[in-house]
Design an enzyme around this catalytic site. Structure first.
Site, short mmCIF file in Angstrom:
data_model
loop_
_atom_site.label_atom_id
_atom_site.label_comp_id
_atom_site.label_asym_id
_atom_site.label_seq_id
_atom_site.Cartn_x
_atom_site.Cartn_y
_atom_site.Cartn_z
N ARG A 1 40.23 36.66 45.58
CA ARG A 1 41.24 38.17 45.25
C ARG A 1 40.67 38.09 46.43
NH1 ARG A 1 39.78 42.16 41.52
NH2 ARG A 1 41.45 43.84 41.62
N HIS B 1 43.26 48.95 46.31
CA HIS B 1 41.80 49.15 45.62
C HIS B 1 41.27 50.44 46.38
CE1 HIS B 1 38.55 45.89 43.74
NE2 HIS B 1 38.24 47.02 44.12
N GLU C 1 42.32 48.69 38.57
CA GLU C 1 41.75 49.93 37.58
C GLU C 1 41.64 51.44 38.14
OE1 GLU C 1 37.01 49.69 37.97
OE2 GLU C 1 37.04 46.59 37.79
N ASN D 1 38.62 42.86 34.30
CA ASN D 1 38.19 43.48 35.03
C ASN D 1 36.92 43.84 34.10
OD1 ASN D 1 38.74 42.53 36.94
ND2 ASN D 1 38.40 45.02 38.17
N TYR E 1 33.17 44.61 32.47
CA TYR E 1 31.57 44.42 33.04
C TYR E 1 30.88 44.96 31.67
CZ TYR E 1 33.21 44.39 38.11
OH TYR E 1 33.12 43.87 39.11
N GLU F 1 37.57 40.24 37.50
CA GLU F 1 36.22 40.66 38.15
C GLU F 1 35.61 40.33 36.82
OE1 GLU F 1 35.79 44.48 40.11
OE2 GLU F 1 37.51 43.89 40.93
C1 BGC Z 1 35.60 47.63 41.39
C2 BGC Z 1 34.89 46.75 42.24
C3 BGC Z 1 33.11 47.24 42.15
C4 BGC Z 1 32.50 46.65 41.57
C5 BGC Z 1 31.16 46.76 41.07
C6 BGC Z 1 34.56 47.30 40.18
O1 BGC Z 1 35.20 48.35 38.94
O2 BGC Z 1 36.93 47.12 41.17
O3 BGC Z 1 35.41 47.33 43.67
O4 BGC Z 1 32.29 46.82 43.93
O5 BGC Z 1 33.29 47.52 39.74
O6 BGC Z 1 30.74 48.68 40.89
#
Ligand code: BGC
Length: 478
Positions: A87, A131, A176, A304, A306, A377
């Protein structure tokens, strides 16, 4: 470091459905460099990065990983890694320097070559159309605060569809939009550096409109690949069971997640909670026809993930934010760290269990409107040396990735908490260390170490771990 170390490669490989995609993700502005080469125009990020204090230690994106000149080497690395898909993002200002009108043949050629290199290596191209690198002239005329940007975006997407539509396997319209609005327009920690707080809502709506118009433009070009969008989802938890904390968490959930996902998947903005009214006053009246445009049928939905977010009512310090923003202290709620989780280099909680929970919540919330999912992601930064002489032992990253993939696969396997979710793939963020936006080169997320003085790439242990997983699943498949 955690129980996740117990997740063996064999165990994970055994959980992978046969056609599940294992991939890696990256973004143009974070890796390409060559910002003024071959007719590329400047982006809002080029300008933002030049502002004193905008990027940690004044790091410059000018060279980044020099991927523009080294794409063949990077595709060779991915071939060695054995991933099914890559991607990447197309840089709008490289393809259309002014953001309107003329297209830049040399920019288009670069992505032609990249796509062909990928196909030759047996790697399926997933192209993100945006992006975060808005052409600077458009930023000057209001960027995403200006509705016309959505129309310009659709024109650029049509050109990309015409040129690459025969070879790109999957299209992601936006990456995002939540991060663009929150960091770029509400808090000012990312380009274009505006701190409009609750007045930033037009940037929500115009991006969503851009998404809808882009889907229509790609379909009108009869692209062969599937079309989707990538949203950041951060599950929100109240810090206590008190009504005021639960209300604050519900409003955060709207701000971080639902105002992006609800219109795309359900065709309407979340019914505005009483508590959310003051936050949403800049919304104005939304024409129904816009919602129809935004609510396009999608072939897949990109997620995505995190971190989860814990929220308490009242003003307070916002811990664990990548870049603390002055403006945050004016918000009548604040984030509270989780006591039970370890943290990444950014201070983000490592909470793989929340990925399974998130998949369950998405299905409960969107039901049949939820398209097949890809985790587009997932990854983490940890403190790592600038210079290395061989593969570094990034056990924490291996544990992080194994834990997240494991929770996602277990949740969606028969009998799992989200067994009715059609999860089709997982993309590690990211192939190689790169320009981590306002954090410059200080946060390393890569499977491959990059020495930013010599630009030498050195795979980390996590690279070999992911390669072993890909090999183990091929062996199992016979
Ligand atoms: C983004 C990336 C970024 C990653 C870590 C994501 O929100 O899509 O571009 O590097 O987070 O911060």
């Amino acid at each position: 470091m955690t129980v996740e170390n117990d997740v063996s490669i064999q165990n994970l490989a055994g959980l992978l459905p046969p056609s599940f995609t294992l991939g890696v993700a990256a973004a143009a502005f974070q890796i390409e460099g060559a910002l003024s080469a071959d007719g590329r125009g400047p982006s809002g990020w080029d300008a933002f990065a030049e502002k004193p204090g905008a990027i940690i230690d004044g790091h410059s994106p000018a060279v980044a990983c020099d991927h523009y000149n080294r794409s063949a080497e990077d595709v060779a690395l991915m071939r060695e890694l054995g991933v099914d898909s890559y991607r990447f993002s197309l840089s709008w200002p490289r393809i259309q320097p002014d953001g309107r009108g003329t297209f830049n043949e040399q920019g288009l050629d670069f992505y032609d070559r990249l796509i062909d290199q990928l196909l030759e290596a047996g790697i399926s191209p997933m192209a993100t159309l945006y992006h975060w690198d808005t052409p600077l002239p458009l930023e000057h005329s209001g960027g995403w605060m200006n509705r016309a940007t959505a129309e310009r975006f659709a024109e650029y997407c049509a050109a990309a569809g015409r040129r690459f539509g025969d070879r790109v396997a999957q299209w992601v319209t936006l990456n995002e939009p939540a991060s663009v609005v929150l960091n770029g327009y509400a808090l000012g920690t990312h380009a274009p550096g505006q701190d409009l707080l609750f007045e930033a809502f037009p940037a929500v709506h115009n991006q969503l409109l851009a998404h809808g118009l882009a889907v229509q433009a790609l379909r009108a070009e009869s692209v062969r690949g599937g079309i989707g969008v990538t949203n950041l989802h951060s599950p929100v938890r109240p810090a206590t069971r008190k009504l005021r904390d639960r209300a604050a968490a519900a409003v955060f959930d709207i701000m971080l997640n639902r105002i992006y996902a609800d219109p795309i998947l359900n065709g309407r903005y979340p019914a505005s909670l009483v508590f959310a009214k003051p936050w949403m006053r800049s919304f104005g009246r939304i024409p129904d026809k816009d919602l129809l445009t935004i609510h396009q049928p999608l072939d897949f939905y990109g997620l995505n993930y995190y971190q989860p977010v814990q929220v308490a009512a009242g003003q307070g310090p916002h811990e664990n934010l990548a870049v603390p923003a002055e403006a945050m202290v004016r918000i009548p709620a604040h984030q509270v760290p989780f006591a039970e989780y370890g943290t990444t280099g950014f201070g983000w909680p490592v909470a793989p269990d929340h990925l399974g929970i998130l998949l369950r919540e998405l299905k409960d919330r969107y039901r049949d409107a939820l398209p097949p999912l890809y985790i587009t992601e997932s990854g983490a930064s940890f403190p790592e040396p600038e210079h290395v002489t061989g593969p570094i032992d990034d056990a924490q990253r291996i544990s992080y990735l194994a834990g997240h993939l494991h929770h996602a696969l277990e949740a969606t396997a028969p009998g799992g908490i989200a067994e009715d979710v059609d999860l089709r793939g997982y993309y590690v963020w990211t192939l190689m260390d790169n320009f981590e936006w306002a954090a410059g080169y200080s946060q390393r997320f890569g499977l491959v170490h990059v020495d930013f003085d010599t630009l030498e790439r050195t795979p980390k242990e996590s690279f070999y771990w992911y390669r072993a997983l890909s090999r183990a699943r091929k062996l199992l498949a016979g």
